[in-house]
Design a protein around this motif. Structure first.
Motif, short mmCIF file in Angstrom:
data_model
loop_
_atom_site.label_atom_id
_atom_site.label_comp_id
_atom_site.label_asym_id
_atom_site.label_seq_id
_atom_site.Cartn_x
_atom_site.Cartn_y
_atom_site.Cartn_z
N ASP A 1 45.59 -7.32 -14.54
CA ASP A 1 44.75 -7.88 -13.50
C ASP A 1 44.27 -6.72 -12.73
OD1 ASP A 1 44.46 -8.81 -10.47
OD2 ASP A 1 44.08 -10.75 -11.99
N TYR A 2 43.19 -6.78 -12.47
CA TYR A 2 42.67 -5.53 -11.54
C TYR A 2 43.23 -5.32 -10.11
CZ TYR A 2 39.07 -2.31 -9.53
OH TYR A 2 38.86 -1.05 -8.64
N GLU A 3 43.45 -6.38 -9.37
CA GLU A 3 43.88 -6.39 -8.22
C GLU A 3 45.41 -6.07 -8.29
OE1 GLU A 3 42.88 -9.92 -6.04
OE2 GLU A 3 40.73 -9.47 -5.98
N ILE A 4 46.06 -6.60 -9.11
CA ILE A 4 47.49 -6.25 -9.44
C ILE A 4 47.75 -4.70 -9.56
CG2 ILE A 4 49.66 -6.39 -10.71
CD1 ILE A 4 48.57 -9.53 -10.76
N MET A 5 46.96 -4.21 -10.37
CA MET A 5 47.10 -2.85 -10.72
C MET A 5 46.75 -1.94 -9.61
SD MET A 5 44.53 -0.30 -12.96
CE MET A 5 43.36 -0.53 -11.46
N GLN B 1 49.23 0.65 -7.98
CA GLN B 1 48.73 2.14 -7.56
C GLN B 1 48.85 2.65 -6.25
OE1 GLN B 1 44.99 2.60 -9.32
NE2 GLN B 1 45.96 3.68 -11.12
N MET B 2 48.58 1.71 -5.32
CA MET B 2 48.65 1.99 -3.78
C MET B 2 50.17 2.23 -3.65
SD MET B 2 45.87 2.68 -2.76
CE MET B 2 46.35 2.70 -0.86
N SER B 3 51.10 1.11 -3.99
CA SER B 3 52.38 1.22 -3.79
C SER B 3 53.15 2.41 -4.18
CB SER B 3 53.29 0.16 -4.19
OG SER B 3 52.60 -1.19 -3.72
#
Length: 77
Positions: free
Chosen positions: A27-31, A35-37
């Motif tokens: 899922d794009y938002e999960i990815m 990455q931000m984390s």
């Protein structure tokens, strides 16, 4: 906004390329959250270690991790 749209398109293309599918299993938002984390975690680690590495080295490490297709990991000693 246009720059964000280009990044979004490039990221989606990279996911498709990595998984060889038109509908990748990530899922794009999960990815993006992952990455931000990871990025924030690296910055926190850098601060917690009193900035023992240069900014250039940290940037190099981050880019290597972001751009890599990791199928195995070798740790530096």
């Amino acid at each position: 906004m246009e720059q964000l749209d280009r990044r979004t398109k490039r990221t989606r293309q990279a996911i498709k390329s990595a998984f060889g599918a038109l509908d990748p299993p990530i899922d794009y938002e999960i990815m993006l959250s992952y990455q931000m984390s990871a990025t924030i975690g690296m910055i926190m680690y850098w601060a917690e270690t009193n900035f023992k590495y240069s900014a250039a080295y940290m940037a190099e490490q981050l880019l290597t991790l972001v751009n890599a297709r990791i199928d195995h990991v070798e740790f530096k000693q």
